[in-house]
Design a protein around this motif. Structure first.
Motif, short mmCIF file in Angstrom:
data_model
loop_
_atom_site.label_atom_id
_atom_site.label_comp_id
_atom_site.label_asym_id
_atom_site.label_seq_id
_atom_site.Cartn_x
_atom_site.Cartn_y
_atom_site.Cartn_z
N LYS A 4 0.82 -1.20 0.00
CA LYS A 4 0.00 0.00 0.00
C LYS A 4 0.86 1.26 0.00
CE LYS A 4 -4.02 -2.03 2.33
NZ LYS A 4 -4.92 -1.94 3.51
N ASP A 5 2.10 1.16 0.50
CA ASP A 5 2.98 2.32 0.57
C ASP A 5 3.80 2.51 -0.69
OD1 ASP A 5 2.13 2.86 3.15
OD2 ASP A 5 3.63 1.53 4.03
N LEU A 6 3.74 1.58 -1.63
CA LEU A 6 4.52 1.67 -2.86
C LEU A 6 3.67 2.27 -3.98
CD1 LEU A 6 6.40 -1.76 -2.79
CD2 LEU A 6 7.27 0.50 -2.17
N ILE A 7 4.30 3.16 -4.72
CA ILE A 7 3.61 3.89 -5.78
C ILE A 7 4.36 3.68 -7.09
CG2 ILE A 7 2.87 6.18 -6.56
CD1 ILE A 7 2.82 6.99 -3.59
N LYS A 8 3.63 3.50 -8.16
CA LYS A 8 4.26 3.33 -9.47
C LYS A 8 4.84 4.66 -9.94
CE LYS A 8 1.57 -0.54 -11.36
NZ LYS A 8 0.66 -0.96 -12.46
N THR A 41 8.67 1.12 -8.83
CA THR A 41 7.85 1.52 -7.69
C THR A 41 8.74 2.24 -6.68
OG1 THR A 41 8.20 -0.64 -6.62
CG2 THR A 41 6.19 -0.36 -7.93
N ILE A 42 8.15 3.21 -6.01
CA ILE A 42 8.88 4.00 -5.01
C ILE A 42 8.01 4.12 -3.76
CG2 ILE A 42 10.21 5.32 -6.70
CD1 ILE A 42 8.20 7.60 -6.40
N CYS A 96 16.61 10.01 -14.09
CA CYS A 96 15.63 10.68 -13.23
C CYS A 96 14.42 9.79 -12.98
CB CYS A 96 15.15 11.98 -13.88
SG CYS A 96 16.43 13.24 -14.07
N ILE A 97 13.77 10.05 -11.86
CA ILE A 97 12.50 9.41 -11.53
C ILE A 97 11.39 10.43 -11.78
CG2 ILE A 97 11.08 8.48 -9.66
CD1 ILE A 97 13.65 7.41 -8.41
N VAL A 98 10.34 9.99 -12.46
CA VAL A 98 9.18 10.84 -12.71
C VAL A 98 7.98 10.19 -12.03
CG1 VAL A 98 7.76 11.98 -14.46
CG2 VAL A 98 10.18 11.52 -14.92
N ALA A 99 7.24 10.99 -11.27
CA ALA A 99 6.10 10.46 -10.51
C ALA A 99 4.96 11.46 -10.53
CB ALA A 99 6.52 10.16 -9.07
#
Length: 238
Positions: A76-80, A98-99, A165-168
């Motif tokens: 639940k704490d991980l986001i794509k 996932t982050i 880079c990470i994009v979210a």
């Protein structure tokens, strides 16, 4: 002459040598241990019961289990999110990752063009190692996402040496590869106008136009049977 009375000399010691007087010291005799008689047990005394004392023990407290030191984030704490790699990386240009929900990326601001499109993406540099090769840290997709709407140029810090880079999604929603490709290609469309020295039409910087363009782009990807294209139910909601 009266007769001599010899009786008064009868007890006189006639020995001329006198013996010194000695004091006899009695020799110590070995002592025998006195026989001990068995002792008689004392008669039991009636005991007086002690008065009850109030208990000083405290009631047991409910213990709270301590949280583990290195707790792994739950699903639940991980986001794509999307990892966008720099030019010198031999891997795919972008891929799904996932982050955790407390990742530093969520403290960054939305770039100008995505902000006008109401598309809240955020970018975080991962600190790529510089190999020294010219242009190896360039990252064209990330540069495109940071262009200014009035001139089509990105700030200097987003033009060279960007690295991976990470994009979210700023709202901590899942952000897919398809969504990243859509915003990247839409910025590329805007740059086509600047490349011709023609400012893009103002409506290009609206959510309505972005969604209209995406419908056509999604249709073309399906038409071309792209195996790597898996669109979501909506551009803005996954």
């Amino acid at each position: 002459m009266p007769p001599i009375d010899y009786s008064k000399w009868d007890n006189i010691d006639t020995d001329s040598d006198s013996e010194p007087e000695t004091t006899s010291v009695p020799r110590p005799q070995p002592s025998r241990p006195a026989a001990s008689l068995p002792s008689r047990p004392a008669a039991p005394q009636p005991s007086t019961p002690a008065a009850p004392q109030p208990s000083t023990s405290t009631a047991p407290q409910a213990s709270t289990p301590a949280a583990p030191a290195n707790q792994t984030p739950s699903k639940k704490d991980l986001i794509k999110a999307v990892m966008v790699r720099y030019k010198g990386d031999p891997g795919p240009v972008w891929s799904q990752i996932t982050i955790p929900s407390d990742h530093p990326v969520f403290r960054n601001r939305v770039p100008p063009v995505p902000a006008l499109l109401e598309f809240p993406i955020i970018i975080h540099r991962v600190g790529t190692f510089d190999t020294g090769a010219f242009g190896c840290l360039d990252n064209q997709p990330i540069t495109y996402l940071n262009i200014e709407p009035h001139n089509g140029f990105a700030p200097p810090e987003w033009q060279r040496g960007v690295g991976s880079c990470i994009v979210a999604n700023k709202n901590k929603k899942d952000f897919t590869r398809e969504q990243f490709e859509a915003i990247f290609m839409y910025c590329d469309r805007i740059l086509d106008y600047f490349g011709e020295s023609i400012p893009p039409p103002p409506h290009f910087f609206t959510r309505k136009e972005f969604e209209r363009w995406y419908e056509q782009y999604d249709h073309n990807c399906r038409l071309n049977d792209r195996n790597d294209w898996t669109p979501g139910p909506s551009l803005y909601d996954v």
